[in-house]
Motif scaffolding. Structure first.
Motif, PDB file in Angstrom:
ATOM      1  N   VAL A 209       9.761   0.594  -7.550  1.00 16.14           N
ATOM      2  CA  VAL A 209       8.930   1.282  -6.561  1.00 16.14           C
ATOM      3  C   VAL A 209       7.715   0.422  -6.215  1.00 16.14           C
ATOM      4  CG1 VAL A 209       7.600   3.363  -6.051  1.00 16.14           C
ATOM      5  CG2 VAL A 209       9.663   3.511  -7.469  1.00 16.14           C
ATOM      6  N   VAL A 210       7.533   0.158  -4.926  1.00 14.49           N
ATOM      7  CA  VAL A 210       6.382  -0.620  -4.454  1.00 14.49           C
ATOM      8  C   VAL A 210       5.414   0.332  -3.755  1.00 14.49           C
ATOM      9  CG1 VAL A 210       5.586  -2.504  -2.980  1.00 14.49           C
ATOM     10  CG2 VAL A 210       7.798  -2.679  -4.157  1.00 14.49           C
ATOM     11  N   THR A 211       4.210   0.418  -4.288  1.00 12.28           N
ATOM     12  CA  THR A 211       3.183   1.287  -3.715  1.00 12.28           C
ATOM     13  C   THR A 211       2.311   0.484  -2.751  1.00 12.28           C
ATOM     14  OG1 THR A 211       3.134   2.603  -5.742  1.00 12.28           O
ATOM     15  CG2 THR A 211       1.272   2.841  -4.238  1.00 12.28           C
ATOM     16  N   VAL A 212       2.126   1.018  -1.554  1.00 11.39           N
ATOM     17  CA  VAL A 212       1.362   0.311  -0.514  1.00 11.39           C
ATOM     18  C   VAL A 212       0.217   1.191  -0.037  1.00 11.39           C
ATOM     19  CG1 VAL A 212       1.440  -0.643   1.822  1.00 11.39           C
ATOM     20  CG2 VAL A 212       3.345  -1.038   0.245  1.00 11.39           C
TER      21      VAL A 212
ATOM     22  N   LYS B  37      -3.468  -2.416   6.696  1.00  9.39           N
ATOM     23  CA  LYS B  37      -2.730  -2.627   7.950  1.00  9.39           C
ATOM     24  C   LYS B  37      -1.420  -3.398   7.783  1.00  9.39           C
ATOM     25  CE  LYS B  37      -6.550  -2.313  11.248  1.00  9.39           C
ATOM     26  NZ  LYS B  37      -7.223  -2.969  12.398  1.00  9.39           N
ATOM     27  N   SER B  38      -1.354  -4.319   6.839  1.00 10.36           N
ATOM     28  CA  SER B  38      -0.104  -5.045   6.615  1.00 10.36           C
ATOM     29  C   SER B  38      -0.071  -5.586   5.191  1.00 10.36           C
ATOM     30  CB  SER B  38       0.053  -6.198   7.614  1.00 10.36           C
ATOM     31  OG  SER B  38      -0.913  -7.200   7.360  1.00 10.36           O
ATOM     32  N   THR B  39       1.137  -5.854   4.732  1.00  6.33           N
ATOM     33  CA  THR B  39       1.316  -6.416   3.398  1.00  6.33           C
ATOM     34  C   THR B  39       2.664  -7.106   3.338  1.00  6.33           C
ATOM     35  OG1 THR B  39       1.195  -5.918   1.026  1.00  6.33           O
ATOM     36  CG2 THR B  39       2.426  -4.389   2.398  1.00  6.33           C
ATOM     37  N   GLN B  40       2.888  -7.853   2.280  1.00  3.87           N
ATOM     38  CA  GLN B  40       4.181  -8.494   2.068  1.00  3.87           C
ATOM     39  C   GLN B  40       4.863  -7.873   0.850  1.00  3.87           C
ATOM     40  OE1 GLN B  40       3.604 -12.780   1.814  1.00  3.87           O
ATOM     41  NE2 GLN B  40       4.048 -13.016   3.996  1.00  3.87           N
ATOM     42  N   ILE B  41       6.145  -7.625   1.014  1.00  2.00           N
ATOM     43  CA  ILE B  41       6.934  -7.047  -0.076  1.00  2.00           C
ATOM     44  C   ILE B  41       8.160  -7.915  -0.302  1.00  2.00           C
ATOM     45  CG2 ILE B  41       8.282  -5.058  -0.850  1.00  2.00           C
ATOM     46  CD1 ILE B  41       6.513  -3.261   0.767  1.00  2.00           C
ATOM     47  N   ILE B  42       8.452  -8.174  -1.554  1.00  2.00           N
ATOM     48  CA  ILE B  42       9.662  -8.922  -1.905  1.00  2.00           C
ATOM     49  C   ILE B  42      10.766  -7.921  -2.237  1.00  2.00           C
ATOM     50  CG2 ILE B  42      10.707 -10.554  -3.507  1.00  2.00           C
ATOM     51  CD1 ILE B  42       7.957 -11.775  -3.937  1.00  2.00           C
TER      52      ILE B  42
ATOM     53  N   ALA C  58      10.479   8.540  19.349  1.00  2.00           N
ATOM     54  CA  ALA C  58       9.550   7.443  19.639  1.00  2.00           C
ATOM     55  C   ALA C  58       9.763   6.285  18.668  1.00  2.00           C
ATOM     56  CB  ALA C  58       8.111   7.949  19.549  1.00  2.00           C
ATOM     57  N   LYS C  59       9.171   5.164  19.005  1.00  2.00           N
ATOM     58  CA  LYS C  59       9.277   3.983  18.154  1.00  2.00           C
ATOM     59  C   LYS C  59       8.569   4.235  16.826  1.00  2.00           C
ATOM     60  CE  LYS C  59       8.156  -0.961  18.012  1.00  2.00           C
ATOM     61  NZ  LYS C  59       7.513  -2.093  18.737  1.00  2.00           N
ATOM     62  N   PRO C  60       9.200   3.901  15.712  1.00  2.00           N
ATOM     63  CA  PRO C  60       8.549   4.097  14.404  1.00  2.00           C
ATOM     64  C   PRO C  60       7.255   3.302  14.292  1.00  2.00           C
ATOM     65  CG  PRO C  60      10.898   3.672  14.140  1.00  2.00           C
ATOM     66  CD  PRO C  60      10.578   3.398  15.573  1.00  2.00           C
ATOM     67  N   TRP C  61       6.295   3.853  13.578  1.00  2.00           N
ATOM     68  CA  TRP C  61       5.018   3.168  13.408  1.00  2.00           C
ATOM     69  C   TRP C  61       5.087   2.079  12.338  1.00  2.00           C
ATOM     70  CZ3 TRP C  61       3.798   3.820   8.376  1.00  2.00           C
ATOM     71  CH2 TRP C  61       4.159   5.001   7.739  1.00  2.00           C
ATOM     72  N   LEU C  62       6.220   1.967  11.674  1.00  2.00           N
ATOM     73  CA  LEU C  62       6.399   0.975  10.613  1.00  2.00           C
ATOM     74  C   LEU C  62       7.213  -0.209  11.135  1.00  2.00           C
ATOM     75  CD1 LEU C  62       5.989   0.476   7.489  1.00  2.00           C
ATOM     76  CD2 LEU C  62       8.302   1.407   7.216  1.00  2.00           C
ATOM     77  N   ALA C  63       6.698  -1.430  10.919  1.00  2.00           N
ATOM     78  CA  ALA C  63       7.414  -2.646  11.329  1.00  2.00           C
ATOM     79  C   ALA C  63       7.750  -3.475  10.092  1.00  2.00           C
ATOM     80  CB  ALA C  63       6.565  -3.465  12.292  1.00  2.00           C
TER      81      ALA C  63
ATOM     82  N   GLN D 160       7.369  -9.026   5.811  1.00  2.00           N
ATOM     83  CA  GLN D 160       6.040  -8.629   6.273  1.00  2.00           C
ATOM     84  C   GLN D 160       6.119  -7.188   6.770  1.00  2.00           C
ATOM     85  OE1 GLN D 160       3.390 -10.770   6.072  1.00  2.00           O
ATOM     86  NE2 GLN D 160       1.986  -9.131   6.695  1.00  2.00           N
ATOM     87  N   ILE D 161       5.290  -6.339   6.190  1.00  2.00           N
ATOM     88  CA  ILE D 161       5.285  -4.921   6.537  1.00  2.00           C
ATOM     89  C   ILE D 161       3.993  -4.609   7.284  1.00  2.00           C
ATOM     90  CG2 ILE D 161       5.609  -2.585   5.665  1.00  2.00           C
ATOM     91  CD1 ILE D 161       7.862  -4.494   4.887  1.00  2.00           C
ATOM     92  N   THR D 162       4.116  -4.016   8.468  1.00  2.00           N
ATOM     93  CA  THR D 162       2.950  -3.691   9.292  1.00  2.00           C
ATOM     94  C   THR D 162       2.953  -2.199   9.614  1.00  2.00           C
ATOM     95  OG1 THR D 162       3.113  -5.893  10.287  1.00  2.00           O
ATOM     96  CG2 THR D 162       1.659  -4.305  11.373  1.00  2.00           C
TER      97      THR D 162
END
Length: 234
Positions: free
Chosen positions: A60-63, A68-73, A101-106, A150-152
């Motif tokens: 589990v990766v907690t963000v 606004k953005s982070t990197q997850i492996i 609508a377009k998801p807010w997660l990229a 890259q998670i935005t």
């Protein structure tokens, strides 16, 4: 001791006790967490049999969304899911899902720039959703290549959780496993309750027989005394 004063513990009382415990637990932990807590033991068997992905707390990766953005492996390929518990975030996501609508997660692969478009999870919470993350699933996506992504997302002072998805595509096998486990658990429980019922019934019968015997002895003694008194008067 009379039959009227003896009241064995009924199955109804046991059920009410369990319900009361769940209600109290819900007050302190939240209903959604209790629902997942109840269902989580039933995922152990399909996990060990390899029917569904084996997921641990380490997966589990907690963000914190304030960055606004982070990197997850993502070190494994396959289905992933995003959990959230903040009410405003859940409400906003549900409204966007209804509007298609377009998801807010990229989600973008940092190595090749491949974009992963997450899908809304448009269902309610189930007992088989992971208890390792707070809240309920809001997004589902598939990782085809392991690596760094890259998670935005919009900036908010809330937490979201990324973890491998055990439910999507596996609900049939989860329900099958659940039924098997309920049957396996139900047999000894039924046996215990049945044995207890028989013991209680035997005790009640013993009390009734004792009362009947005592009544008979009383009337026999009374009859003997009356006959004795009647004999003396003659």
């Amino acid at each position: 001791m009379s039959p009227e004063s003896y009241r064995p513990t009924s199955i109804r009382a046991i059920i009410f006790g369990i319900i009361a415990f769940i209600i109290v637990l819900s007050i302190f932990c939240g209903l959604s967490e209790v629902i997942k807590f109840v269902g989580s033991p039933f995922l152990i068997l399909p996990e060990k049999l390899g029917w569904i992905p084996d997921v641990s707390k380490a997966d589990v990766v907690t963000v914190n969304m304030k960055d606004k953005s982070t990197q997850i492996i993502f070190d494994r390929t396959g289905n992933y899911v995003v959990y959230a518990y903040n009410y405003d975030l859940l409400l906003m996501t549900d409204e966007l899902a209804k509007a298609n609508a377009k998801p807010w997660l990229a989600i973008v692969n940092s190595q090749n720039g491949h974009n992963i478009i997450p899908e809304y999870v448009q269902r309610g919470l189930t007992p088989f959703d992971s208890s390792l993350a707070r809240g309920r699933p809001i997004f589902h996506f598939v990782v085809m290549e392991s690596g760094t992504y890259q998670i935005t997302y919009p900036s908010r002072e809330v937490f979201i959780f990324f973890l491998p998805d055990q439910v999507t595509g596996n609900m049939g096998v989860i329900l099958f496993s659940f039924i098997i486990q309920i049957v396996i658990l139900g047999i000894p429980v039924w046996s215990i309750l049945n044995t207890r019922h028989k013991k209680n019934q035997a005790k009640l019968d013993e009390i009734r027989n004792l009362k009947t015997t005592s009544d008979e002895k009383f009337w026999q003694e009374l009859k003997r005394q009356r006959e004795s008194q009647h004999g003396k008067t003659k």
